[in-house]
Design a protein around this motif. Structure first.
Motif, mmCIF file in Angstrom:
data_model
loop_
_atom_site.group_PDB
_atom_site.id
_atom_site.type_symbol
_atom_site.label_atom_id
_atom_site.label_comp_id
_atom_site.label_asym_id
_atom_site.label_seq_id
_atom_site.Cartn_x
_atom_site.Cartn_y
_atom_site.Cartn_z
ATOM 1 N N PRO A 296 48.527 38.464 45.315
ATOM 2 C CA PRO A 296 49.500 37.410 45.615
ATOM 3 C C PRO A 296 48.798 36.058 45.690
ATOM 4 N N LEU A 297 49.559 35.002 45.529
ATOM 5 C CA LEU A 297 49.010 33.651 45.623
ATOM 6 C C LEU A 297 48.914 33.280 47.094
ATOM 7 N N TRP A 298 47.700 33.332 47.624
ATOM 8 C CA TRP A 298 47.501 33.134 49.059
ATOM 9 C C TRP A 298 47.553 31.653 49.424
ATOM 10 N N PRO A 299 47.698 31.337 50.715
ATOM 11 C CA PRO A 299 47.776 29.920 51.136
ATOM 12 C C PRO A 299 46.586 29.079 50.702
ATOM 13 N N ASN A 300 45.439 29.707 50.464
ATOM 14 C CA ASN A 300 44.272 28.937 50.021
ATOM 15 C C ASN A 300 44.204 28.847 48.499
ATOM 16 N N TRP A 301 45.403 28.791 47.865
ATOM 17 C CA TRP A 301 45.470 28.757 46.407
ATOM 18 C C TRP A 301 44.718 27.557 45.812
ATOM 19 N N SER A 302 44.419 26.530 46.620
ATOM 20 C CA SER A 302 43.740 25.349 46.086
ATOM 21 C C SER A 302 42.366 25.699 45.514
ATOM 22 N N VAL A 303 41.797 26.839 45.923
ATOM 23 C CA VAL A 303 40.536 27.284 45.329
ATOM 24 C C VAL A 303 40.710 27.494 43.827
ATOM 25 N N LEU A 304 41.855 28.058 43.451
ATOM 26 C CA LEU A 304 42.151 28.246 42.032
ATOM 27 C C LEU A 304 42.428 26.917 41.342
ATOM 28 N N ALA A 305 42.990 25.971 42.084
ATOM 29 C CA ALA A 305 43.413 24.708 41.490
ATOM 30 C C ALA A 305 42.243 23.775 41.218
ATOM 31 N N ASP A 306 41.226 23.820 42.060
ATOM 32 C CA ASP A 306 40.170 22.810 42.018
ATOM 33 C C ASP A 306 38.992 23.178 41.130
#
Length: 503
Positions: A146-156
Protein backbone atom coordinates in the motif's frame (compact mmCIF):
# COMPACT_ATOMS: atom_id res chain seq x y z
CA UNK A 1 -18.03 -11.65 8.51
CA UNK A 2 -18.14 -8.04 7.34
CA UNK A 3 -20.59 -6.53 4.87
CA UNK A 4 -18.73 -4.88 2.00
CA UNK A 5 -20.23 -2.59 -0.64
CA UNK A 6 -18.20 -2.18 -3.83
CA UNK A 7 -18.88 0.79 -6.12
CA UNK A 8 -18.29 -0.17 -9.74
CA UNK A 9 -17.60 -3.50 -11.44
CA UNK A 10 -14.23 -2.66 -13.00
CA UNK A 11 -11.37 -5.13 -13.07
CA UNK A 12 -9.79 -3.82 -9.86
CA UNK A 13 -13.14 -3.89 -8.07
CA UNK A 14 -13.84 -7.48 -9.11
CA UNK A 15 -10.33 -8.58 -8.13
CA UNK A 16 -10.91 -7.16 -4.65
CA UNK A 17 -14.43 -8.59 -4.44
CA UNK A 18 -13.33 -12.15 -5.26
CA UNK A 19 -10.53 -12.08 -2.69
CA UNK A 20 -12.76 -10.60 0.01
CA UNK A 21 -15.49 -13.17 -0.62
CA UNK A 22 -12.99 -16.02 -0.26
CA UNK A 23 -11.92 -14.48 3.05
CA UNK A 24 -15.48 -14.94 4.29
CA UNK A 25 -16.98 -11.51 3.78
CA UNK A 26 -20.38 -10.73 2.28
CA UNK A 27 -19.69 -8.66 -0.82
CA UNK A 28 -22.13 -6.76 -3.03
CA UNK A 29 -21.06 -4.86 -6.15
CA UNK A 30 -23.14 -1.91 -7.37
CA UNK A 31 -22.55 -1.05 -11.03
CA UNK A 32 -24.31 1.89 -12.69
CA UNK A 33 -24.19 0.31 -16.19
CA UNK A 34 -25.64 -3.03 -17.24
CA UNK A 35 -22.44 -5.04 -17.36
CA UNK A 36 -19.09 -5.70 -15.70
CA UNK A 37 -15.49 -5.05 -16.74
CA UNK A 38 -15.13 -1.27 -16.65
CA UNK A 39 -13.11 -0.33 -19.72
CA UNK A 40 -12.66 -3.99 -20.73
CA UNK A 41 -15.58 -4.23 -23.12
CA UNK A 42 -16.53 -5.71 -26.47
CA UNK A 43 -18.19 -4.20 -29.55
CA UNK A 44 -20.02 -6.58 -31.88
CA UNK A 45 -21.52 -6.00 -35.31
CA UNK A 46 -22.18 -8.19 -38.35
CA UNK A 47 -20.30 -11.12 -36.86
CA UNK A 48 -17.22 -9.03 -36.03
CA UNK A 49 -15.99 -8.55 -32.45
CA UNK A 50 -13.56 -5.95 -31.14
CA UNK A 51 -11.90 -5.13 -27.83
CA UNK A 52 -12.77 -1.53 -27.01
CA UNK A 53 -10.39 -1.24 -24.06
CA UNK A 54 -7.01 -2.89 -23.46
CA UNK A 55 -6.10 -5.29 -26.23
CA UNK A 56 -3.11 -7.04 -24.62
CA UNK A 57 -2.35 -8.45 -21.19
CA UNK A 58 0.89 -7.45 -19.41
CA UNK A 59 2.27 -9.34 -16.40
CA UNK A 60 -0.21 -12.27 -16.49
CA UNK A 61 1.19 -13.44 -13.14
CA UNK A 62 -1.07 -10.86 -11.45
CA UNK A 63 -4.21 -12.58 -12.71
CA UNK A 64 -2.75 -16.05 -12.25
CA UNK A 65 -2.30 -15.16 -8.59
CA UNK A 66 -5.90 -13.92 -8.38
CA UNK A 67 -7.26 -17.24 -9.62
CA UNK A 68 -4.93 -19.31 -7.46
CA UNK A 69 -5.96 -17.37 -4.36
CA UNK A 70 -9.69 -17.52 -5.09
CA UNK A 71 -10.30 -21.09 -6.26
CA UNK A 72 -9.07 -24.39 -7.56
CA UNK A 73 -9.25 -23.62 -11.28
CA UNK A 74 -6.15 -21.78 -12.51
CA UNK A 75 -6.44 -18.95 -15.02
CA UNK A 76 -5.30 -21.11 -17.94
CA UNK A 77 -8.20 -23.52 -17.35
CA UNK A 78 -10.66 -20.68 -17.92
CA UNK A 79 -9.09 -18.62 -20.70
CA UNK A 80 -6.50 -19.35 -23.36
CA UNK A 81 -3.40 -17.18 -23.00
CA UNK A 82 -1.29 -16.69 -26.13
CA UNK A 83 2.18 -15.18 -26.05
CA UNK A 84 2.43 -12.56 -28.80
CA UNK A 85 5.59 -13.02 -30.88
CA UNK A 86 6.93 -10.78 -32.23
CA UNK A 87 5.91 -8.55 -29.36
CA UNK A 88 5.54 -5.59 -31.70
CA UNK A 89 6.55 -4.12 -35.02
CA UNK A 90 7.60 -0.48 -35.11
CA UNK A 91 7.36 1.75 -38.17
CA UNK A 92 9.39 4.93 -37.65
CA UNK A 93 8.98 8.34 -39.21
CA UNK A 94 11.82 7.76 -41.69
CA UNK A 95 10.19 4.56 -42.96
CA UNK A 96 12.51 2.20 -41.07
CA UNK A 97 10.69 -0.78 -39.57
CA UNK A 98 11.71 -3.39 -37.02
CA UNK A 99 9.98 -6.35 -35.41
CA UNK A 100 10.94 -7.04 -31.80
CA UNK A 101 10.81 -10.59 -30.41
CA UNK A 102 8.89 -11.23 -27.22
CA UNK A 103 10.82 -11.28 -23.92
CA UNK A 104 14.27 -11.79 -25.47
CA UNK A 105 16.93 -9.18 -24.76
CA UNK A 106 19.42 -10.80 -27.13
CA UNK A 107 16.79 -11.07 -29.85
CA UNK A 108 15.78 -7.43 -29.45
CA UNK A 109 19.41 -6.25 -29.52
CA UNK A 110 20.04 -8.20 -32.73
CA UNK A 111 16.85 -6.97 -34.39
CA UNK A 112 17.61 -3.32 -33.58
CA UNK A 113 21.23 -3.60 -34.73
CA UNK A 114 20.14 -5.10 -38.04
CA UNK A 115 17.36 -2.57 -38.65
CA UNK A 116 18.89 0.62 -37.26
CA UNK A 117 22.64 -0.09 -37.28
CA UNK A 118 25.25 1.95 -35.47
CA UNK A 119 25.16 -0.03 -32.22
CA UNK A 120 21.50 0.85 -31.66
CA UNK A 121 20.73 -2.60 -30.29
CA UNK A 122 23.54 -2.44 -27.76
CA UNK A 123 22.42 0.99 -26.53
CA UNK A 124 18.87 -0.30 -26.08
CA UNK A 125 20.15 -3.41 -24.31
CA UNK A 126 22.22 -1.27 -21.94
CA UNK A 127 19.16 0.88 -21.30
CA UNK A 128 17.13 -2.21 -20.36
CA UNK A 129 19.76 -3.12 -17.75
CA UNK A 130 19.41 0.32 -16.17
CA UNK A 131 15.61 0.11 -16.41
CA UNK A 132 15.78 -3.17 -14.51
CA UNK A 133 17.68 -1.40 -11.75
CA UNK A 134 14.87 1.17 -11.51
CA UNK A 135 12.35 -1.70 -11.46
CA UNK A 136 14.19 -3.52 -8.67
CA UNK A 137 14.32 -0.35 -6.58
CA UNK A 138 10.63 0.47 -6.90
CA UNK A 139 8.78 -2.80 -7.51
CA UNK A 140 7.83 -3.55 -3.94
CA UNK A 141 7.01 -0.08 -2.54
CA UNK A 142 5.35 1.04 -5.76
CA UNK A 143 3.39 -2.09 -6.74
CA UNK A 144 3.26 -4.67 -3.97
CA UNK A 145 2.69 -2.53 -0.88
CA UNK A 146 0.00 0.00 0.00
CA UNK A 147 1.03 3.62 -0.42
CA UNK A 148 2.12 4.48 3.10
CA UNK A 149 2.04 7.98 4.66
CA UNK A 150 5.76 8.34 3.98
CA UNK A 151 5.10 8.10 0.23
CA UNK A 152 7.34 11.18 -0.28
CA UNK A 153 10.30 8.77 -0.26
CA UNK A 154 9.02 7.51 -3.61
CA UNK A 155 8.37 11.05 -4.81
CA UNK A 156 11.75 12.59 -4.05
CA UNK A 157 14.25 9.96 -5.17
CA UNK A 158 14.81 9.12 -8.84
CA UNK A 159 15.42 5.34 -9.02
CA UNK A 160 16.76 5.38 -12.57
CA UNK A 161 20.55 5.20 -12.25
CA UNK A 162 23.09 7.78 -13.32
CA UNK A 163 25.18 6.93 -16.37
CA UNK A 164 28.93 7.55 -16.77
CA UNK A 165 29.66 10.08 -19.51
CA UNK A 166 33.14 9.68 -20.99
CA UNK A 167 33.43 13.16 -22.46
CA UNK A 168 32.27 14.87 -19.26
CA UNK A 169 34.38 12.56 -17.07
CA UNK A 170 31.46 12.25 -14.64
CA UNK A 171 28.08 10.61 -14.33
CA UNK A 172 24.87 12.22 -15.49
CA UNK A 173 21.42 11.36 -14.19
CA UNK A 174 18.44 11.74 -16.48
CA UNK A 175 15.42 13.27 -14.77
CA UNK A 176 12.90 12.75 -17.58
CA UNK A 177 12.18 10.11 -20.20
CA UNK A 178 13.10 12.58 -22.95
CA UNK A 179 16.56 13.04 -21.41
CA UNK A 180 17.13 9.28 -21.47
CA UNK A 181 16.43 9.35 -25.20
CA UNK A 182 18.65 12.35 -25.88
CA UNK A 183 21.59 11.43 -23.63
CA UNK A 184 21.66 7.63 -23.66
CA UNK A 185 19.87 6.28 -26.75
CA UNK A 186 21.08 9.00 -29.16
CA UNK A 187 18.88 7.86 -32.02
CA UNK A 188 15.54 9.42 -32.92
CA UNK A 189 14.08 5.99 -33.65
CA UNK A 190 15.18 4.50 -30.33
CA UNK A 191 13.82 7.60 -28.62
CA UNK A 192 10.49 7.06 -30.39
CA UNK A 193 10.51 3.41 -29.30
CA UNK A 194 11.11 4.43 -25.68
CA UNK A 195 8.57 7.24 -25.64
CA UNK A 196 5.81 5.15 -27.24
CA UNK A 197 5.46 3.24 -23.96
CA UNK A 198 4.74 6.49 -22.13
CA UNK A 199 2.54 7.96 -24.85
CA UNK A 200 0.32 4.87 -24.66
CA UNK A 201 -0.84 6.20 -21.27
CA UNK A 202 -0.77 9.87 -22.20
CA UNK A 203 2.44 10.51 -20.28
CA UNK A 204 4.46 13.38 -21.76
CA UNK A 205 8.10 12.32 -22.29
CA UNK A 206 9.34 15.84 -21.49
CA UNK A 207 7.78 15.74 -18.02
CA UNK A 208 7.46 12.02 -17.23
CA UNK A 209 10.22 11.02 -14.79
CA UNK A 210 13.07 8.80 -15.91
CA UNK A 211 11.50 6.10 -13.73
CA UNK A 212 8.99 5.61 -16.58
CA UNK A 213 11.75 3.40 -17.99
CA UNK A 214 10.06 0.60 -16.03
CA UNK A 215 7.22 0.58 -18.59
CA UNK A 216 9.24 -0.85 -21.51
CA UNK A 217 11.15 -3.00 -19.02
CA UNK A 218 7.95 -4.67 -17.76
CA UNK A 219 6.94 -5.56 -21.29
CA UNK A 220 10.41 -6.89 -22.01
CA UNK A 221 10.71 -8.89 -18.79
CA UNK A 222 7.21 -10.38 -18.56
CA UNK A 223 6.25 -10.58 -22.20
CA UNK A 224 3.17 -9.58 -24.12
CA UNK A 225 0.08 -11.79 -23.98
CA UNK A 226 -3.28 -12.03 -25.69
CA UNK A 227 -6.44 -13.73 -24.44
CA UNK A 228 -8.06 -15.88 -27.13
CA UNK A 229 -11.49 -14.49 -27.94
CA UNK A 230 -10.45 -11.00 -26.84
CA UNK A 231 -9.69 -9.37 -23.52
CA UNK A 232 -13.39 -9.39 -22.66
CA UNK A 233 -12.90 -13.12 -21.99
CA UNK A 234 -10.60 -12.22 -19.10
CA UNK A 235 -13.28 -9.92 -17.66
CA UNK A 236 -15.82 -12.71 -18.05
CA UNK A 237 -13.59 -15.16 -16.21
CA UNK A 238 -13.03 -12.75 -13.30
CA UNK A 239 -16.76 -11.98 -13.11
CA UNK A 240 -17.67 -15.68 -13.08
CA UNK A 241 -15.08 -16.32 -10.38
CA UNK A 242 -16.76 -13.61 -8.28
CA UNK A 243 -20.20 -15.14 -8.84
CA UNK A 244 -18.88 -18.58 -7.95
CA UNK A 245 -17.63 -17.13 -4.66
CA UNK A 246 -21.11 -15.67 -4.02
CA UNK A 247 -20.34 -12.06 -4.75
CA UNK A 248 -23.64 -10.30 -5.45
CA UNK A 249 -23.82 -8.00 -8.49
CA UNK A 250 -26.47 -5.31 -8.83
CA UNK A 251 -26.42 -3.74 -12.29
CA UNK A 252 -28.14 -0.49 -13.25
CA UNK A 253 -27.52 0.68 -9.67
CA UNK A 254 -25.82 4.08 -9.52
CA UNK A 255 -24.33 5.02 -6.17
CA UNK A 256 -25.02 8.69 -5.37
CA UNK A 257 -23.54 8.95 -1.88
CA UNK A 258 -21.22 7.18 0.53
CA UNK A 259 -23.01 6.97 3.87
CA UNK A 260 -21.14 7.98 7.01
CA UNK A 261 -21.79 7.15 10.65
CA UNK A 262 -19.64 8.01 13.65
CA UNK A 263 -16.92 9.32 11.36
CA UNK A 264 -16.52 6.23 9.16
CA UNK A 265 -18.03 4.81 5.97
CA UNK A 266 -21.26 2.99 6.77
CA UNK A 267 -22.74 2.08 3.39
CA UNK A 268 -23.99 3.62 0.15
CA UNK A 269 -27.08 5.35 -1.15
CA UNK A 270 -28.39 4.46 -4.61
CA UNK A 271 -30.04 6.73 -7.16
CA UNK A 272 -33.46 5.25 -6.40
CA UNK A 273 -33.09 6.22 -2.74
CA UNK A 274 -32.15 2.77 -1.46
CA UNK A 275 -29.80 2.83 1.54
CA UNK A 276 -27.34 -0.08 1.80
CA UNK A 277 -25.55 -0.64 5.10
CA UNK A 278 -21.97 -1.83 4.99
CA UNK A 279 -18.97 -2.19 7.27
CA UNK A 280 -16.57 -1.23 4.48
CA UNK A 281 -17.00 0.57 1.15
CA UNK A 282 -14.64 -0.03 -1.79
CA UNK A 283 -14.81 2.51 -4.64
CA UNK A 284 -13.57 1.78 -8.17
CA UNK A 285 -14.44 5.19 -9.63
CA UNK A 286 -12.84 8.31 -11.05
CA UNK A 287 -11.48 10.65 -8.33
CA UNK A 288 -13.85 13.45 -9.37
CA UNK A 289 -16.82 11.13 -8.96
CA UNK A 290 -15.60 9.84 -5.60
CA UNK A 291 -15.27 13.41 -4.32
CA UNK A 292 -18.90 13.98 -5.31
CA UNK A 293 -19.96 10.91 -3.30
CA UNK A 294 -18.40 12.19 -0.07
CA UNK A 295 -18.47 15.51 1.72
CA UNK A 296 -15.01 15.47 3.28
CA UNK A 297 -11.36 15.57 2.09
CA UNK A 298 -10.06 12.08 1.42
CA UNK A 299 -6.32 12.73 1.57
CA UNK A 300 -3.99 14.26 4.12
CA UNK A 301 -3.24 17.97 3.81
CA UNK A 302 -0.21 18.53 1.62
CA UNK A 303 -0.68 15.38 -0.40
CA UNK A 304 1.13 16.01 -3.70
CA UNK A 305 -0.88 15.03 -6.76
CA UNK A 306 -1.30 16.30 -10.30
CA UNK A 307 -4.13 18.81 -10.73
CA UNK A 308 -7.30 16.67 -10.93
CA UNK A 309 -8.92 19.25 -13.19
CA UNK A 310 -6.04 19.39 -15.67
CA UNK A 311 -6.44 18.04 -19.24
CA UNK A 312 -6.37 14.28 -19.31
CA UNK A 313 -5.17 11.62 -21.71
CA UNK A 314 -7.95 9.97 -23.70
CA UNK A 315 -8.06 7.18 -26.26
CA UNK A 316 -9.57 7.53 -29.73
CA UNK A 317 -10.23 4.19 -31.41
CA UNK A 318 -11.28 2.92 -34.82
CA UNK A 319 -12.77 -0.55 -35.20
CA UNK A 320 -12.17 -1.86 -38.72
CA UNK A 321 -14.11 -4.67 -40.40
CA UNK A 322 -12.06 -5.97 -43.33
CA UNK A 323 -12.82 -8.36 -46.15
CA UNK A 324 -10.15 -10.90 -46.89
CA UNK A 325 -8.12 -13.04 -44.45
CA UNK A 326 -5.12 -11.93 -42.42
CA UNK A 327 -2.01 -12.54 -44.53
CA UNK A 328 0.67 -15.02 -43.49
CA UNK A 329 3.31 -13.45 -41.28
CA UNK A 330 1.10 -10.56 -40.17
CA UNK A 331 2.16 -9.04 -36.85
CA UNK A 332 -0.33 -8.81 -33.99
CA UNK A 333 0.72 -5.30 -32.90
CA UNK A 334 2.25 -2.55 -35.01
CA UNK A 335 3.17 0.85 -33.61
CA UNK A 336 3.27 3.51 -36.31
CA UNK A 337 5.25 6.43 -34.91
CA UNK A 338 4.22 10.03 -35.46
CA UNK A 339 5.79 11.62 -38.56
CA UNK A 340 6.69 14.70 -36.50
CA UNK A 341 7.68 13.95 -32.89
CA UNK A 342 7.97 17.57 -31.83
CA UNK A 343 4.56 18.44 -33.23
CA UNK A 344 2.99 15.48 -31.41
CA UNK A 345 4.54 16.47 -28.09
CA UNK A 346 3.59 20.11 -28.57
CA UNK A 347 0.01 19.05 -29.20
CA UNK A 348 -0.03 17.22 -25.85
CA UNK A 349 1.20 20.40 -24.16
CA UNK A 350 -1.25 22.84 -25.77
CA UNK A 351 -3.94 20.77 -27.52
CA UNK A 352 -6.25 23.69 -28.19
CA UNK A 353 -3.72 25.83 -29.98
CA UNK A 354 -3.07 23.93 -33.19
CA UNK A 355 -4.78 21.93 -35.88
CA UNK A 356 -4.83 18.15 -35.28
CA UNK A 357 -1.54 16.41 -36.04
CA UNK A 358 -0.93 12.75 -36.77
CA UNK A 359 -0.13 10.99 -33.47
CA UNK A 360 1.62 7.73 -32.67
CA UNK A 361 -0.85 5.00 -33.65
CA UNK A 362 -1.20 1.40 -32.45
CA UNK A 363 -2.67 -1.23 -34.80
CA UNK A 364 -3.85 -4.56 -33.32
CA UNK A 365 -4.46 -7.48 -35.69
CA UNK A 366 -5.23 -10.57 -33.58
CA UNK A 367 -4.96 -13.95 -35.28
CA UNK A 368 -8.27 -15.03 -33.76
CA UNK A 369 -11.12 -16.63 -35.76
CA UNK A 370 -13.50 -15.91 -32.88
CA UNK A 371 -13.46 -12.22 -33.81
CA UNK A 372 -14.73 -12.54 -37.39
CA UNK A 373 -17.78 -14.05 -39.11
CA UNK A 374 -15.53 -16.50 -40.98
CA UNK A 375 -11.97 -17.05 -42.16
CA UNK A 376 -12.42 -14.64 -45.07
CA UNK A 377 -12.50 -11.52 -42.89
CA UNK A 378 -10.31 -9.70 -40.37
CA UNK A 379 -11.03 -7.62 -37.27
CA UNK A 380 -8.59 -4.75 -36.60
CA UNK A 381 -8.42 -2.18 -33.80
CA UNK A 382 -6.55 1.08 -34.41
CA UNK A 383 -6.04 3.58 -31.58
CA UNK A 384 -4.12 6.61 -30.36
CA UNK A 385 -3.90 8.36 -27.01
CA UNK A 386 -4.52 12.10 -27.24
CA UNK A 387 -5.64 15.02 -25.09
CA UNK A 388 -9.12 15.48 -23.68
CA UNK A 389 -8.87 19.10 -24.84
CA UNK A 390 -8.73 18.26 -28.56
CA UNK A 391 -12.38 19.20 -29.14
CA UNK A 392 -13.94 15.74 -29.33
CA UNK A 393 -17.44 17.16 -29.41
CA UNK A 394 -16.70 18.56 -32.90
CA UNK A 395 -17.30 16.35 -35.91
CA UNK A 396 -14.29 17.76 -37.75
CA UNK A 397 -11.97 16.63 -34.94
CA UNK A 398 -13.29 13.07 -35.14
CA UNK A 399 -13.03 13.17 -38.92
CA UNK A 400 -9.43 14.48 -38.84
CA UNK A 401 -8.22 11.82 -36.44
CA UNK A 402 -10.11 9.12 -38.31
CA UNK A 403 -8.13 10.07 -41.42
CA UNK A 404 -4.86 10.09 -39.46
CA UNK A 405 -5.48 6.66 -37.95
CA UNK A 406 -6.56 5.10 -41.24
CA UNK A 407 -3.50 6.53 -42.95
CA UNK A 408 -1.18 5.16 -40.28
CA UNK A 409 -2.90 1.77 -40.32
CA UNK A 410 -2.04 1.40 -44.01
CA UNK A 411 1.58 0.91 -42.87
CA UNK A 412 0.46 -2.19 -40.98
CA UNK A 413 -2.37 -3.64 -43.09
CA UNK A 414 -1.72 -4.29 -46.80
CA UNK A 415 -4.51 -3.04 -49.05
CA UNK A 416 -6.42 -1.56 -46.13
CA UNK A 417 -8.60 0.90 -48.06
CA UNK A 418 -9.70 -1.70 -50.62
CA UNK A 419 -10.48 -4.26 -47.92
CA UNK A 420 -12.44 -1.94 -45.61
CA UNK A 421 -16.10 -2.95 -45.26
CA UNK A 422 -16.93 -0.44 -42.54
CA UNK A 423 -15.41 1.28 -39.55
CA UNK A 424 -16.72 2.38 -36.18
CA UNK A 425 -15.20 5.40 -34.43
CA UNK A 426 -15.17 5.34 -30.64
CA UNK A 427 -14.57 8.72 -29.03
CA UNK A 428 -13.62 9.58 -25.43
CA UNK A 429 -17.32 10.30 -24.88
CA UNK A 430 -18.10 6.62 -25.49
CA UNK A 431 -15.49 5.65 -22.89
CA UNK A 432 -16.86 8.15 -20.39
CA UNK A 433 -20.35 6.70 -20.79
CA UNK A 434 -19.06 3.18 -20.10
CA UNK A 435 -16.57 3.86 -17.31
CA UNK A 436 -17.76 7.12 -15.73
CA UNK A 437 -14.23 8.54 -15.94
CA UNK A 438 -14.27 12.27 -16.57
CA UNK A 439 -13.68 12.93 -20.28
CA UNK A 440 -13.18 9.19 -20.82
CA UNK A 441 -9.66 9.51 -19.46
CA UNK A 442 -7.00 6.80 -19.47
CA UNK A 443 -5.23 6.37 -16.09
CA UNK A 444 -1.46 5.89 -16.21
CA UNK A 445 0.52 3.52 -13.98
CA UNK A 446 2.02 5.10 -10.87
CA UNK A 447 5.64 6.21 -11.23
CA UNK A 448 8.29 7.10 -8.70
CA UNK A 449 10.03 10.50 -8.59
CA UNK A 450 8.54 13.61 -10.21
CA UNK A 451 7.69 15.10 -6.77
CA UNK A 452 4.78 12.69 -6.41
CA UNK A 453 2.82 14.04 -9.38
CA UNK A 454 2.85 10.61 -10.99
CA UNK A 455 1.54 8.71 -7.99
CA UNK A 456 -2.12 7.89 -7.52
CA UNK A 457 -4.11 8.32 -4.29
CA UNK A 458 -3.60 5.67 -1.62
CA UNK A 459 -6.02 2.76 -1.33
CA UNK A 460 -6.97 3.97 2.15
CA UNK A 461 -8.64 7.35 2.71
CA UNK A 462 -9.13 9.79 5.58
CA UNK A 463 -12.62 8.32 5.99
CA UNK A 464 -12.13 5.06 7.89
CA UNK A 465 -13.82 2.18 6.15
CA UNK A 466 -13.63 3.78 2.68
CA UNK A 467 -11.09 2.32 0.24
CA UNK A 468 -10.06 3.11 -3.32
CA UNK A 469 -9.36 0.44 -5.93
CA UNK A 470 -8.71 0.29 -9.67
CA UNK A 471 -6.77 2.37 -12.15
CA UNK A 472 -7.44 5.72 -10.45
CA UNK A 473 -5.87 4.60 -7.19
CA UNK A 474 -2.52 3.16 -6.15
CA UNK A 475 -0.70 1.61 -8.03
CA UNK A 476 -2.38 3.14 -11.07
CA UNK A 477 -3.74 2.29 -14.49
CA UNK A 478 -3.42 -0.80 -16.67
CA UNK A 479 -4.80 -4.32 -16.28
CA UNK A 480 -1.91 -5.60 -14.18
CA UNK A 481 -1.92 -2.58 -11.88
CA UNK A 482 -5.69 -2.78 -11.41
CA UNK A 483 -5.33 -6.41 -10.36
CA UNK A 484 -2.60 -5.42 -7.92
CA UNK A 485 -4.83 -2.74 -6.40
CA UNK A 486 -7.51 -5.37 -5.79
CA UNK A 487 -5.04 -7.51 -3.87
CA UNK A 488 -3.89 -4.52 -1.80
CA UNK A 489 -7.40 -3.43 -0.84
CA UNK A 490 -8.39 -6.98 0.10
CA UNK A 491 -5.27 -7.25 2.27
CA UNK A 492 -5.99 -3.95 4.02
CA UNK A 493 -9.54 -5.00 4.86
CA UNK A 494 -8.72 -8.58 5.89
CA UNK A 495 -5.51 -7.89 7.83
CA UNK A 496 -6.03 -4.26 8.80
CA UNK A 497 -3.48 -1.42 8.99
CA UNK A 498 -0.67 -3.88 9.73
CA UNK A 499 -0.94 -5.31 6.20
CA UNK A 500 2.38 -4.87 4.41
CA UNK A 501 1.63 -6.30 0.98
CA UNK A 502 2.37 -9.58 -0.73
CA UNK A 503 5.35 -11.54 0.47
Amino acid sequence: MARIAVIGAGMGAMAAAARLAVAGHRVAVYERTETYGGAVRRFERDGFSFDTGPGLLPVPAVHRDLFIKTGKEPLEDLVELVQVDPSSRHVFADGTAVSLPNASRAGVVTALDEALGGGAGQRWGDFLIRAREAWDRTRRPLLEEPLWPNWSVLADQEPYPAVPHKKLLRTRRASTLAEIGAWELRDERLTALLESHALAYGLHPRTAPASAAVLPYMEHAFGTWYVRGGMRELARAVYERCVARRVEFVFGAEVTRVLEKDGRAAGVELADGTMVDADHVVADVDPARLRALTDRPLDEDGDVRADPEAPRAVRFTLLLALRGPREDGAVHRTVVHAPDREAELDLLTSPGGDEPRCPTVTVLRPDDPALTPNGEHESVVVSAVLSSEAGWEEERTVRSYTDFLLGAAESAVPGLRERLLWHEARTPGDTEGETGARSGAVPAPSLAAGRGRFLHPANTTRMPGLYRVGGWSHPGGGLAHAGMSGALVAGLIVEGPQFRGSQ
